[in-house]
Motif scaffolding. Structure first.
Motif, PDB file in Angstrom:
ATOM      1  N   LEU A 158      -0.682  11.285  -6.194  1.00  0.00           N
ATOM      2  CA  LEU A 158      -0.231  10.786  -5.060  1.00  0.00           C
ATOM      3  C   LEU A 158       1.368  10.334  -5.387  1.00  0.00           C
ATOM      4  N   GLN A 159       2.418  10.934  -4.541  1.00  0.00           N
ATOM      5  CA  GLN A 159       3.579  10.551  -4.921  1.00  0.00           C
ATOM      6  C   GLN A 159       4.302   9.860  -3.841  1.00  0.00           C
ATOM      7  N   TRP A 160       5.215   8.692  -4.451  1.00  0.00           N
ATOM      8  CA  TRP A 160       5.820   7.611  -3.732  1.00  0.00           C
ATOM      9  C   TRP A 160       7.222   7.342  -4.263  1.00  0.00           C
TER      10      TRP A 160
ATOM     11  N   SER B  93      11.017   2.021  -3.034  1.00  0.00           N
ATOM     12  CA  SER B  93      12.057   1.627  -2.115  1.00  0.00           C
ATOM     13  C   SER B  93      11.962   0.089  -1.619  1.00  0.00           C
TER      14      SER B  93
ATOM     15  N   THR C 114       0.713  -1.170   0.006  1.00  0.00           N
ATOM     16  CA  THR C 114       0.166  -0.173   0.038  1.00  0.00           C
ATOM     17  C   THR C 114       0.972   1.239   0.021  1.00  0.00           C
ATOM     18  N   ILE C 115       0.760   1.978  -1.128  1.00  0.00           N
ATOM     19  CA  ILE C 115       1.518   3.027  -1.089  1.00  0.00           C
ATOM     20  C   ILE C 115       1.015   4.486  -0.765  1.00  0.00           C
ATOM     21  N   GLY C 116      -0.285   4.376  -0.302  1.00  0.00           N
ATOM     22  CA  GLY C 116      -1.237   5.598   0.421  1.00  0.00           C
ATOM     23  C   GLY C 116      -2.363   5.847  -0.189  1.00  0.00           C
TER      24      GLY C 116
END
Length: 294
Positions: free
Chosen positions: A24-26, A29, A10-12
């Protein structure tokens, strides 16, 4: 959700604006290079209050393929410090994951190898590594047969951009001393000759760099061994030509002799020698008749 159906990372979340746009920025990593499914999900909203501007709606989702790329890095385990022009040399190493060197490559990558001052002549052109990135290649010094420049050179190994969807290009440089190959040509006397003791013999040759399109080598010292006698050294002229004149002594052994020309080389030019067996030494004889007494 990144890697949907796999790790399900889940990246947000983000809320849509008045136009329905959401950003949405991710930062990627801890994800290995590869292809992943990215799912963008809108949840059901069937309970929103009935107020101005409010909506009730069913959820939905969209999926797209995402490719994760990482930098590459080149590790060379074996490369010679000196090479001979015209002779292949071996380069052994491995292309590594630039983010995590303990993580082996999952696809091969292509390599180009060339001299920095001559990038248009690919000594190795698009040759692929093993799947884990390892390579052991025999590298020519001159693939176009247009001669090899001698001296200190910079050798470049480059990962071909786009040869793998997961690994970006990288370059590594190494200093190599290229040694040119010298040779004698146009040796004279080429045809057999007979020379009497006390006469002169003229010896000549042309010193060239055979590894660089037989270019003449001016200003270099050449020595000659005439049978067992060393002659005084001489220097090549602007066309690489060198000449010797030797007066055959009266005590010179008779018969067919060997004449050898020597060039002793330099730091970046190999030594060479060449022999002639075309000269036969003879002696003038005198017929002496004792006085006849009767």
């Amino acid at each position: 959700v990144m890697d949907y159906g796999g790790a399900n990372i889940t990246i947000g979340t983000a809320s849509s604006d008045a136009e329905g746009n959401a950003t949405l920025q991710w930062i990627v990593s801890g994800v290995d290079p590869g292809q992943y499914v990215l799912r963008m999900l809108v949840q059901d909203d069937l309970t929103a209050a009935k107020a101005t501007g409010a909506t009730r709606h069913y959820g939905n989702h969209t999926e797209m393929n995402v490719t994760v790329q990482v930098p590459s890095s080149i590790r060379v385990d074996n490369i010679p410090a000196n090479v001979t022009a015209g002779v292949n040399f071996n380069v052994v190493g491995q292309v590594e994951d630039g983010d995590n060197q303990s993580r082996l490559l999952t696809t091969p990558v292509a390599l180009d190898m060339f001299w920095l001052d001559n990038p248009g002549e690919k000594l190795v052109n698009g040759v692929y590594t093993a799947v884990n990135g390892s390579f052991n290649l025999s590298v020519p010094t001159d693939v176009l047969s247009n001669g090899t420049k001698r001296g200190p050179r910079t050798f470049v190994i480059s990962v071909v951009d786009g040869s793998s969807p997961f690994y970006l290009t990288s370059t590594a440089n190494y200093s190599i001393l290229v040694k040119g190959v010298s040779a004698f040509e146009n040796l004279q006397p080429l045809n057999p000759i007979i020379v009497n003791r006390g006469e002169d013999v003229n010896i000549s040759a042309r010193l060239v760099e055979s590894s660089d399109m037989f270019a003449p080598l001016p200003g270099l010292t050449v020595d000659v061994l005439f049978d067992a006698t060393w002659l005084a050294s001489n220097t090549t002229n602007g066309q690489g030509q060198v000449n010797f004149t030797h007066s055959v002594p009266l005590n010179q052994p008779l018969g067919l002799i060997t004449i050898t020309l020597f060039y002793n080389g330099t730091v970046d030019l190999l030594a060479t020698q060449s022999s002639l067996s075309s000269v036969t030494i003879r002696s003038i004889t005198l017929l002496v008749v004792d006085p006849i007494a009767a």
